[in-house]
Design an enzyme around this catalytic site. Structure first.
Site, PDB file in Angstrom:
ATOM      1  CB  SER A 112       6.355   8.127  24.395  1.00 44.67           C
ATOM      2  OG  SER A 112       6.681   9.150  25.291  1.00 44.67           O
ATOM      3  CE1 TYR A 171       1.567  10.330  24.221  1.00 49.68           C
ATOM      4  CE2 TYR A 171       3.141   9.912  25.983  1.00 49.68           C
ATOM      5  CZ  TYR A 171       2.728  10.111  24.627  1.00 49.68           C
ATOM      6  OH  TYR A 171       3.988  10.428  23.656  1.00 49.68           O
TER       7      TYR A 171
END
Length: 254
Positions: free
Chosen positions: A139, A152
Site C-alpha cells: 500500500s 495498517y
C-alpha cells in the site's frame, strides 16, 4: 502474457482488488485458487464465475495449518503452484493513542503474519519445484503513512520489506521472484464501508473529496491493480525481483 495453465493462488480473492485479480487471471486462461476467510462470498464467486479453472478454499490466513492446507489444495487441484498473491488485508481506523491492543494485533496478524505464513508454505513447494512467483499487495501506506491507521501503515511497511522476508538473492537462484504492488486509494467495497463509517457526507461526496489527494483526481479501480499483478506474474517482468510498483494516481510523486 504466457499465463495459460499457470496456477495462481490469491488470498482475499473473493472481493475488491483480489476479485478483480481473479477475473484478470481467468481471462488469461490461468487456473485460480482463492483463499478467503469469507465462505459465503467465496461460494457466491464460484457460482457467478462458473469456471472449471476456479477453485475456492475457505482460509484464515492467521492460522498456519489453514495456510498450509490452501497451498496443498492448489497443488492437489491443479497439479502445482506457480504464483502466490498475498492480497488479503484489513484496516482499523483509530489514532494510535485510542487503538486497542487487540485491534493492533488483529491488523498485524492478517496483513503481516498472514503474508508470512502463506509465503512460508508456498516457498517450501516452490523451492522443490525450482520455480515460482510471489506478489504482495502492499500500500502507499507502507511508503507514506496515512492518518489514523497506524497498525495498517506499520503492517504494510513490513510487507514492503521484501528483502528482509524473502532474501531475493538466495531464492532467485531457484527461479523464484518476489515483488509487490503499492496501491493508492482504490474504489473497493471495503473502502466504501470505511469511508461511510469514518467521514461525513454521502458516499459520492466522500469519494470526490478522497480523489483530490492525487494528481489524477480520481480513485483507482481494482482492475488497474489487477493489471499490475498480471504484469508481475508474467514473463514481461522476468528481470524484476525485490521490486515495488506504486500505482497511486501520482500521490507519492507530489
Amino acid at each position: 502474457m504466457n499465463l495459460t495453465d499457470k496456477t495462481v493462488l490469491i488470498t482475499g480473492g473473493a472481493s475488491g482488488i483480489g476479485y478483480a485479480a481473479v477475473q484478470a487471471f481467468l481471462n488469461q486462461q490461468a487456473n485460480v485458487v482463492v483463499a478467503d476467510i469469507d465462505e459465503a462470498q467465496g461460494e457466491a464467486m464460484i457460482r457467478k464465475e462458473n469456471n472449471d479453472r476456479l477453485h475456492f478454499v475457505q482460509t484464515d490466513i492467521t492460522n498456519e495449518p489453514a495456510c498450509q492446507n490452501a497451498i496443498l489444495s492448489a497443488v492437489d487441484k491443479f497439479g502445482g503452484l506457480d504464483v502466490l498473491i498475498n492480497n488479503a488485508g484489513i484496516e482499523i481506523v483509530a489514532p494510535i493513542h485510542e487503538m486497542e491492543l487487540s485491534d493492533w494485533n488483529k491488523v498485524l496478524n492478517v496483513n503481516l503474519t498472514g503474508m508470512f505464513l502463506m509465503s512460508k508454505h508456498a516457498l517450501k513447494y516452490m523451492l522443490k519445484s525450482g520455480k515460482g512467483n510471489i506478489i504482495n499487495t502492499c500500500s502507499v501506506g507502507g511508503v507514506v503513512a496515512w492518518p489514523d491507521i497506524p497498525a495498517y501503515n506499520a503492517s504494510k511497511g513490513g510487507v514492503l520489506q521484501t528483502d528482509a522476508f524473502y532474501r531475493p538473492s538466495i531464492i532467485a537462484k531457484h527461479n523464484i521472484r518476489v515483488n509487490c504492488v503499492c496501491p493508492g486509494i482504490i474504489d473497493t467495497p471495503l473502502n466504501e464501508k470505511s469511508f461511510l463509517e469514518n467521514n461525513e457526507g454521502t458516499l459520492e461526496e466522500i469519494k470526490k473529496e478522497k480523489a483530490k489527494v492525487n494528481p489524477l483526481l480520481r480513485l483507482g479501480k481494482p482492475e488497474e491493480i489487477a493489471n499490475v499483478m498480471l504484469f508481475l506474474a508474467s514473463d514481461l517482468s522476468s528481470y524484476m525481483t525485490g521490486s515495488a510498483i506504486t500505482a497511486d494516481g501520482g500521490y507519492t510523486a507530489q
